[in-house]
Design an enzyme around this catalytic site. Structure first.
Site, PDB file in Angstrom:
ATOM      1  N   ASP A  18      10.102 -33.167 -13.068  1.00 54.50           N
ATOM      2  CA  ASP A  18       8.929 -33.033 -13.922  1.00 54.50           C
ATOM      3  C   ASP A  18       7.925 -34.086 -13.471  1.00 54.50           C
ATOM      4  OD1 ASP A  18       7.433 -31.762 -15.843  1.00 54.50           O
ATOM      5  OD2 ASP A  18       8.161 -32.983 -17.500  1.00 54.50           O
ATOM      6  N   PHE A  46      -3.505 -28.542  -5.795  1.00 50.23           N
ATOM      7  CA  PHE A  46      -3.505 -27.885  -7.103  1.00 50.23           C
ATOM      8  C   PHE A  46      -3.636 -28.947  -8.189  1.00 50.23           C
ATOM      9  CE2 PHE A  46       0.762 -28.835  -8.873  1.00 50.23           C
ATOM     10  CZ  PHE A  46       1.319 -29.474  -7.775  1.00 50.23           C
TER      11      PHE A  46
HETATM   12  P1  ITT Z   1       7.370 -26.037 -12.883  1.00 52.42           P
HETATM   13  O1  ITT Z   1       7.263 -24.560 -13.029  1.00 52.42           O
HETATM   14  O2  ITT Z   1       8.246 -26.419 -11.701  1.00 52.42           O
HETATM   15  O3  ITT Z   1       7.797 -26.763 -14.150  1.00 52.42           O
HETATM   16  P2  ITT Z   1       4.690 -27.166 -13.367  1.00 52.42           P
HETATM   17  O4  ITT Z   1       3.427 -26.433 -13.113  1.00 52.42           O
HETATM   18  O5  ITT Z   1       5.072 -27.482 -14.775  1.00 52.42           O
HETATM   19  O6  ITT Z   1       5.882 -26.529 -12.495  1.00 52.42           O
HETATM   20  P3  ITT Z   1       4.985 -29.983 -12.792  1.00 52.42           P
HETATM   21  O7  ITT Z   1       5.900 -30.159 -13.937  1.00 52.42           O
HETATM   22  O8  ITT Z   1       5.442 -30.471 -11.459  1.00 52.42           O
HETATM   23  O9  ITT Z   1       4.497 -28.495 -12.565  1.00 52.42           O
HETATM   24  O10 ITT Z   1       3.618 -30.715 -13.108  1.00 52.42           O
HETATM   25  C1  ITT Z   1       2.973 -30.667 -14.373  1.00 52.42           C
HETATM   26  C2  ITT Z   1       1.467 -30.685 -14.189  1.00 52.42           C
HETATM   27  O11 ITT Z   1       1.094 -31.915 -13.531  1.00 52.42           O
HETATM   28  C3  ITT Z   1       0.960 -29.563 -13.277  1.00 52.42           C
HETATM   29  O12 ITT Z   1       0.658 -28.428 -14.015  1.00 52.42           O
HETATM   30  C4  ITT Z   1      -0.296 -30.203 -12.685  1.00 52.42           C
HETATM   31  O13 ITT Z   1      -1.376 -30.077 -13.561  1.00 52.42           O
HETATM   32  C5  ITT Z   1       0.071 -31.669 -12.586  1.00 52.42           C
HETATM   33  N1  ITT Z   1       0.591 -31.988 -11.233  1.00 52.42           N
HETATM   34  C6  ITT Z   1       1.899 -32.072 -10.862  1.00 52.42           C
HETATM   35  N2  ITT Z   1       2.014 -32.370  -9.563  1.00 52.42           N
HETATM   36  C7  ITT Z   1       0.746 -32.469  -9.087  1.00 52.42           C
HETATM   37  C8  ITT Z   1       0.200 -32.750  -7.822  1.00 52.42           C
HETATM   38  O14 ITT Z   1       0.966 -32.977  -6.750  1.00 52.42           O
HETATM   39  N3  ITT Z   1      -1.125 -32.763  -7.704  1.00 52.42           N
HETATM   40  C9  ITT Z   1      -1.927 -32.532  -8.756  1.00 52.42           C
HETATM   41  N4  ITT Z   1      -1.498 -32.239  -9.981  1.00 52.42           N
HETATM   42  C10 ITT Z   1      -0.170 -32.215 -10.157  1.00 52.42           C
END
Ligand code: ITT
Length: 194
Positions: free
Chosen positions: A69, A150
């Protein structure tokens, strides 16, 4: 060869992890083990959510498993949006709306320090839990720059660089990112343990 599940539906994350973990680990994502449900991320911390996902897969499917996460922690906002990063501007999750909210919350604030933090929870041998953390520190700029990546990438400039994550080639971002650091620690542990 050891089998390991990465509790994600995201194929990009799977490919990134597979490249770092190397060929002695056979990696599967959720769809490859027949898990199509959306595992609820109801904890109030990144650690808690990573653990929920890893434990769910281990209990329901019996595999060794890890889950991640990630949150963006902004110093001047008391580490918000943090665990709420995906839905900072409300449902449904929308990066453009999240960035707009972040920039407006930070208007007039001089302290732009921020960091991405990734937590990985690994469960092996049914109950053994190990956690790994990766941090990318940097600052939030006032306007979006770049189209790659992203999430919050277009407003985040990592320390030691001039470009935002969204202006960098993806292999550069993937070599210094919070997620790459956490997966690298996981890979070191696995090499020594499994
Ligand atoms: P899962 O389906 O794997 O849970 P998720 O979209 O919830 O994917 P994460 O938990 O990794 O993704 O991240 C939560 C949020 O944090 C994601 O929606 C982005 O807005 C932000 N985020 C995570 N990693 C990032 C990155 O490398 N660069 C920019 N924003 C990021």
């Amino acid at each position: 060869m050891h089998h390991l599940v990465f509790a994600t539906h995201n194929k990009h994350k799977l490919a990134e992890a597979a490249a770092i973990l190397g060929s002695h680990i056979r990696l599967f994502d959720l769809s490859q083990i027949g898990c199509s449900e959306d595992i609820p991320e109801t904890a109030s911390t990144l650690e808690g959510n990573a653990l929920i996902k890893a434990r769910y897969v281990n209990e329901h499917y019996g595999f060794d498993c890890f889950a991640d996460d990630t949150g963006l922690e902004v110093e001047a906002l008391g580490n918000a949006p943090g665990v709420s990063s995906a839905r900072y501007a409300g449902e449904p999750s929308c990066s453009e709306a999240n960035i707009s909210k972040l920039l407006s919350e930070m208007q007039g604030i001089d302290n732009r320090r921020a960091r991405f933090r990734t937590v990985i929870a690994l469960i092996i041998n049914s109950s053994e839990l190990h956690c790994f953390e990766g941090i990318a520190s940097g600052r939030i700029i006032a306007e979006r720059r770049g189209n790659a990546g992203f999430g919050y990438d277009s407003v985040f400039v990592p320390d030691g660089h001039q470009q935002t994550f969204a202006e960098m080639p993806s292999d550069l971002k993937n070599s210094i990112s919070h997620r790459a650091i956490a997966i690298g620690l996981l890979a070191d542990f696995i090499k020594d343990t499994l």
